[in-house]
Every structure is written in C-alpha cells, then in structure tokens.
Design a protein around this motif. Sequence first.
Motif, mmCIF file in Angstrom:
data_model
loop_
_atom_site.group_PDB
_atom_site.id
_atom_site.type_symbol
_atom_site.label_atom_id
_atom_site.label_comp_id
_atom_site.label_asym_id
_atom_site.label_seq_id
_atom_site.Cartn_x
_atom_site.Cartn_y
_atom_site.Cartn_z
ATOM 1 N N LEU A 1 0.800 -1.221 0.000
ATOM 2 C CA LEU A 1 0.000 0.000 0.000
ATOM 3 C C LEU A 1 0.838 1.279 0.000
ATOM 4 O O LEU A 1 0.484 2.239 -0.697
ATOM 5 C CB LEU A 1 -0.948 -0.002 1.208
ATOM 6 C CG LEU A 1 -2.245 -0.795 1.028
ATOM 7 C CD1 LEU A 1 -2.988 -0.885 2.353
ATOM 8 C CD2 LEU A 1 -3.138 -0.148 -0.028
ATOM 9 N N CYS B 1 1.679 2.144 -3.469
ATOM 10 C CA CYS B 1 0.500 2.610 -4.206
ATOM 11 C C CYS B 1 0.148 4.045 -3.803
ATOM 12 O O CYS B 1 -0.155 4.884 -4.654
ATOM 13 C CB CYS B 1 -0.669 1.677 -3.942
ATOM 14 S SG CYS B 1 -2.200 2.134 -4.789
ATOM 15 N N GLN B 2 0.202 4.317 -2.479
ATOM 16 C CA GLN B 2 -0.106 5.663 -2.007
ATOM 17 C C GLN B 2 0.858 6.695 -2.589
ATOM 18 O O GLN B 2 0.472 7.809 -2.936
ATOM 19 C CB GLN B 2 -0.045 5.695 -0.470
ATOM 20 C CG GLN B 2 -1.248 5.033 0.191
ATOM 21 C CD GLN B 2 -1.094 4.951 1.695
ATOM 22 O OE1 GLN B 2 -0.093 4.447 2.202
ATOM 23 N NE2 GLN B 2 -2.093 5.442 2.404
ATOM 24 N N LEU C 1 -0.150 7.596 -6.237
ATOM 25 C CA LEU C 1 -1.429 8.245 -6.522
ATOM 26 C C LEU C 1 -1.311 9.715 -6.929
ATOM 27 O O LEU C 1 -1.965 10.147 -7.887
ATOM 28 C CB LEU C 1 -2.368 8.105 -5.305
ATOM 29 C CG LEU C 1 -3.018 6.732 -5.123
ATOM 30 C CD1 LEU C 1 -3.781 6.681 -3.804
ATOM 31 C CD2 LEU C 1 -3.947 6.406 -6.285
ATOM 32 N N ARG D 1 -4.388 -0.858 7.750
ATOM 33 C CA ARG D 1 -3.820 -0.045 6.675
ATOM 34 C C ARG D 1 -4.814 0.142 5.533
ATOM 35 O O ARG D 1 -4.926 1.222 4.951
ATOM 36 C CB ARG D 1 -2.538 -0.697 6.136
ATOM 37 C CG ARG D 1 -1.319 -0.487 7.018
ATOM 38 C CD ARG D 1 -0.076 -0.988 6.306
ATOM 39 N NE ARG D 1 1.126 -0.693 7.059
ATOM 40 C CZ ARG D 1 2.351 -0.979 6.622
ATOM 41 N NH1 ARG D 1 2.514 -1.560 5.444
ATOM 42 N NH2 ARG D 1 3.403 -0.685 7.350
ATOM 43 N N PHE E 1 -6.380 3.573 4.091
ATOM 44 C CA PHE E 1 -6.193 3.876 2.672
ATOM 45 C C PHE E 1 -7.525 4.201 1.997
ATOM 46 O O PHE E 1 -7.648 5.168 1.241
ATOM 47 C CB PHE E 1 -5.514 2.697 1.973
ATOM 48 C CG PHE E 1 -5.346 2.876 0.494
ATOM 49 C CD1 PHE E 1 -4.282 3.590 -0.029
ATOM 50 C CD2 PHE E 1 -6.262 2.326 -0.398
ATOM 51 C CE1 PHE E 1 -4.127 3.762 -1.395
ATOM 52 C CE2 PHE E 1 -6.128 2.488 -1.764
ATOM 53 C CZ PHE E 1 -5.051 3.208 -2.266
ATOM 54 N N GLN F 1 -8.770 7.539 2.988
ATOM 55 C CA GLN F 1 -7.936 8.574 2.378
ATOM 56 C C GLN F 1 -8.351 8.805 0.926
ATOM 57 O O GLN F 1 -8.492 9.946 0.474
ATOM 58 C CB GLN F 1 -6.462 8.159 2.441
ATOM 59 C CG GLN F 1 -5.524 9.139 1.729
ATOM 60 C CD GLN F 1 -4.117 8.582 1.589
ATOM 61 O OE1 GLN F 1 -3.697 7.745 2.361
ATOM 62 N NE2 GLN F 1 -3.399 9.058 0.587
ATOM 63 N N VAL F 2 -8.568 7.710 0.193
ATOM 64 C CA VAL F 2 -8.980 7.822 -1.206
ATOM 65 C C VAL F 2 -10.334 8.519 -1.316
ATOM 66 O O VAL F 2 -10.541 9.406 -2.145
ATOM 67 C CB VAL F 2 -9.023 6.428 -1.863
ATOM 68 C CG1 VAL F 2 -9.692 6.493 -3.232
ATOM 69 C CG2 VAL F 2 -7.616 5.860 -1.987
ATOM 70 N N ASP G 1 -10.304 12.300 -0.939
ATOM 71 C CA ASP G 1 -9.542 13.059 -1.936
ATOM 72 C C ASP G 1 -10.436 13.310 -3.146
ATOM 73 O O ASP G 1 -10.789 12.387 -3.876
ATOM 74 C CB ASP G 1 -8.294 12.274 -2.335
ATOM 75 C CG ASP G 1 -7.341 13.092 -3.204
ATOM 76 O OD1 ASP G 1 -7.778 14.107 -3.787
ATOM 77 O OD2 ASP G 1 -6.166 12.694 -3.307
#
Length: 731
Positions: free
Chosen positions: A53, A56-57, A60, A79, A83, A86-87, A90
Amino acid sequence: MYSKLVAEPLVESTVAGSALTAKAGEQIYAVGEHHWASLSPQRGRTLKIFDDLPACQAALPNGPPPRLVMIDVCGQTDRVVDFVYQVRSDSALANTQLLLLAEEQQLVELMPLFRGVADIDFAVAASSSELLRQRIGHLLAMPAQHADHENSPVRLQVVDSVMSRLINSRRRSQQELNRVQQMLDLTAGAVAMFDLQTLKWVYGNRQAIALFLPTDAQNRPEIILTELLACFAPEALADQLERLRSGRESWCAIETLALAHGAGVAQLAQLHFLTDQCSEGVFVLSTHDVAVAHDAELPHHALHDLLTGLPNRKMLLDQVAKAIGGVKAQGGSFGLMVMDLDQFKDVNDSFGHVGGDSLLCQVGQLLSATAGENDLVARLGDDDFAVLFSLPQNRQAVWHKVDQIAQALQRQFIIEDRKLEIGASMGVVHYPTDGEDEQTLLRHAEIASFLAKRDGLGIVAFEQQQEQTNHDQLTLKADLRQAINGGELFIHYQPKVRISDRRCVGVEALTRWVHPTRGFIPPDEFIALAERAGLIKNLTRWVIAQAVEQAARWREAGNPLCVAVNLSARNLQEPDLVAFVKDKLAEFLLPPSALQFEITESDIMADPAKAIAMIEELHGFGIEFAVDDFGTGYSSLAYLKKLRISELKIDKGFISQLNSAGDDMVIVHSTITMAHQLGIRVVAEGVEDQEIWDLLDVLECDVVQGYLISRPVSPKDLDASLAKGLTSHIN
C-alpha cells in the motif's frame, strides 16, 4: 514502487449487450500478493501492480487518477481501512472505484467498517480468474459516484455465500456435537473432559455427571481433576499429567476415585491427553466399574437408573409382577401411573444435557417425596417416570394420589438460576381391569400417557378402545372448527421494543386455545391440525379480524400499535385475502400501517411466484411484511432484496447464543449490517436477558422481542405493563 506494468487486453466484458468502452490512458492499480498477472488489462487501460500500500499511495499523486484500485487485504486490515478513507476524502480520486479481496471471514468483518462508503465492492480472495474478471467488468461498467455497491447484487452474493457457509457449518457442528454426546451417553462408563491449564471440568457424559457431581453442582460444575484423582500424591499426579502433555498417549490403572456422595469406589480409570488444531488440548478421564472387586454393587446398578438413583424399568416390572401375585393370592387391586414431561426437549435445547439432567433429578426427588411410603417411583428412560401404587387400593384412592402428584408438579424448578414451570402428561391403569400381566399394564399406561400429551388433557385413564382406535382425530378437528366461531380461541400479544428509545413499536398476535374438556392445547399442535384439516384459512381470518379490532381499540386510546399476524404458505395463495384485509381495515377505519404480516422463508419458497405477487399487492396497499425466523431456511439477503420486505426477524436460535463462543455473533452482525444497507429493519427474537440486549444495542439492532420485555399477554395485561413501563427493569 510497482513491480510490473502490463498493457495487454484485460477483459472483454459486455454490459446491456454492448462491449465496454475504454478511455485511452485509464489505469488500474493492483496491490498485494494476489496473482494479478493472471489478469490482463482491458484494451486502452494499463494495469500497474504494487507490492504494498505505501508504494501505491506514493504513486497516486504522481499521475492521472486510476479508474480502479484492487487491493489484496491479506492481514493488513488497519492499513486498508486508512487507505480507503484517504482515497474517498480526496476529491481528485472521486471517480476511482475500489475492490477489496479477502478471505470470507475477513470480508464479513470488513464490510461493516465501510458502511456508507461509495464506489467500493468486495470479492473472495479465492475467486477464480474468470469470476474476478466478471467482477472487474461489473465495476468498470458502473458510472462512478452512482454505483450502489452497498446494495449491489455481487456484494450481496458475497454476504450470502459467507452467511450460508457459517449457518450450515453451525448446523453441522451442532448436529455432530449432539451425535457425539448421544454416543457418549450410551457408553457404559463415565467420560469427563478437563481444561489443560486449570484442570477444571469442561464436559461429562451422563454417567460421569451422575458418578462424580453432587446434584446441587450439576448445573455449574466446578470440580477439578485433582479432586477425583486424590488417591495420587500431588507431586506424582503433576508428573503424570506432564508426561501426558509431552506425548504419552494414555495412562491406565485401577484406582479408588472420589464419587459425588463422598465415598470411593474402585474404577478402571484411563487418562488421555487430546489436542487438535483449534485448542491447546484437554485431559479426558474415562472410568468403568471393577465388577470383580464389587460384586455386591452389580444388582443395584442393574436395577436402578444411574442418573437419578431411582428404580429402572426392569425393577418396576419386577415389582408390578409381585403386586399382581399379591392381588391374585389375597384379592384387592392396585394402580400404576406413567408420566411424561411436557416440553422437556425445549429444556434440553435451551440448557443442554446438564440442564435437562438437573430437571430430571429434581422431578425424581419431587415424585419420591410426594408418593406414599410404600409406593415405588421409577424412571423408565428419557423424561418418562412411573409410580406403582402397590398397596391394595381402589380407583378413587389411586386418582387422589395421581392428583396430588399433578398438584406438586405445578411448583417452579430451578435450572441455572432460572425458574421454570413444566407440565406433565399422565396415564393411569388399574389392576386387574386394565391388563393381565405387568407388560400389558405398563403398555396400557404408556398409551394413556401418550393420549394425555397429544390431546393436552393432563391425566388420562386407560380405556380398552384406546388401544384399538388410539383416539379419534376427527373429534378434535370438529372441536377446532367450532372453537374458531365459538369463543374458545383468544389472542395474546407479545410487544416489540425499539432499542434506541425503548418504545413499544408493535406487537405480535399469538393465538391460544383452551379446549373445554382437554384444557390448553399447544399452538403448534392445533395450527398443524388446521393445516391438515383445511381450516387454516378460517383460523387466519379470525386472527386478522381480532387483531384489527384490537388495534383499533389501542389507537382510540392513543396508543397506535402495529399488530403483526402470522401467515402460512397456504394463506399466500388465497386470491381473496387482499380484499378481506382491505374490508377489515376499512370497517375499523384503520390505515394499512396498523397491520403487518409475518411470513417465513419456507412459506415464500413453497410457491415463490404466488407469494411474491401477494406480497407486492399488499405492500402496494401499504401493509408491511416481515420475514420470521430468518436463518433457519433459505437465508438469502440477495433474494429478499427482490421482495417488498420491511422487517427481518432473526431466529432466536442465533440470539440466545449471542454471548457464547461461535459464529452466531458474526452471523447476527452481518445480517444486521446488510439488512440496514437494504433499508430493512431488524428484529431480534427470543431476547431473555440484559447481556443479550446490550450486545444487540452495540450491534445496532433496531427492535427486540422476548421474555426480557414480556411474555405474550392479554390486551389488558399489556395495557397495564405499558402504563408502568415495559422496559423500566432494563438498565
């Protein structure tokens, strides 16, 4: 960073008959250990595979937002949760879909954490590549920010699959456990299990309970293995147990073990250490009488019931034979009564064999205390007892004694600190008129007892024609037909309370029948009779009429309670039911919301097409439907989504064990969560204590129903309870 970049076709998926259209440059991210390489991206899309992850983060913000992010959860729940939120927070990723892969059990735990999160779906990690391609195609076909994944068919199918496995596993486990317990109860010797660390009693078969536990401790055994093996020095026993733990298969010896009554008796004792993948292990003690050392004990064991200590069937028959001989020699007569406990199976189901055995011992003691000094009390097996009134006496004297026993049984029995009332069905015979020998007398007494139980009569005296006709069911059918119109039926109401504000939001109408000569007849019995006799339509409509009239009375008194009525599969096929319901509501000027119908999953599946049509029509009129006993039948939330169901009632079998180890908590939690996401209200049936209430409150269950709040009661008694506060006793 990502470990692989693939730019070949992923999936040729079709939606509404046309191939999916890919936008040039769109990307799909994949995170974790899943074999993503088995998936190739759709034309025009790029698949980026990341090891974890954080990688990946980091990617982004550095490029165009991905169309889809697929994550193999694989033990990193915290986690993944961070995540996802967070996505979703955004705005640049507003059009990004999310797909989480996990094991079935983990999925059930994950789904409630994402309640209200848009554009997220789930898949079982073990899904085949083909199924996963279909899932991806489904997601990519959905317009972003408009995908109703909380109610999506694929998500519901995942939940149904998990719940089905858990429920079926639970049923199989319980069936297997019951079979094992029954097998152990049939063994001649005692078998007991003890905790590996504390050495406390964990389980014992009936022989072990009777042999090692005092009667007052059989509900909550606290005995320790070392107490039974007190013949060993503590150091020697500790060494022996350690040797068993380290791999020695078993130990066997003839020892004098401590028994429940404080004495000791030589036993062939074997001690084993058993373990499996699910536990550290247990010690198992098995014992058998040493017949050579105790020949004097054998007659007692052969003629007495091991659990209660009462004479058994063999000894009873011997004594009946002697009584017959005495009457033949000296004249006179005597009586014999056989008794069967009512609802004993329910006690066993609720409290287990330990609770059931405790009740049997208490009943045995009560019979012994109530019967005459010269009368013989015996246990025939299971929940069957007998009393031989052996002294010469006439019918009137026998009936007087039987009535005394029936009165004594009306007391309350204590099981696990709970007070229970039980009934009994008694069959009475008299010698010499009701049989020529001991076997015939006992058989006739058992026939009379069976008829007393079947017909709800309490006590039945044997008559010769009973053996030939075994009673005439036609009479009872005629009586039921008369009862529907003759005032013998009445309705009790059990309240349903909303947890959030503890307000009574409705009641369930439950029919009762007190026969003029047979007394109380259990609902299961007369409802089944109504089904067989073609009377269920008349019975249900009588209940609806009574329920609507009572609802009108409550509404007039300022208490607009919704009354729930149970429908059967046959009711759902009656073409004129809708018109009848509308007429009744109009007669009492009630809105459709005053009435609710409860149906079971099996009722729906008996004829799905007709059931759905009936539900649709009544729902369109404004009447709500509830699915009763959810979890005992088809158990499909995805299927219920197709129906106009407003309420789901979780079966009490799951609720009663909610605070125990097992899958019930997962099943109930998942059911509540997904039902809410479908807009369905959830009712927990069979709530009987504060702890279960508190757990259901935490799980966000909507409504509860059960003895903690109230038993089914008359309208007058319910009014009184409502006036003083139905939940005033609940913390």
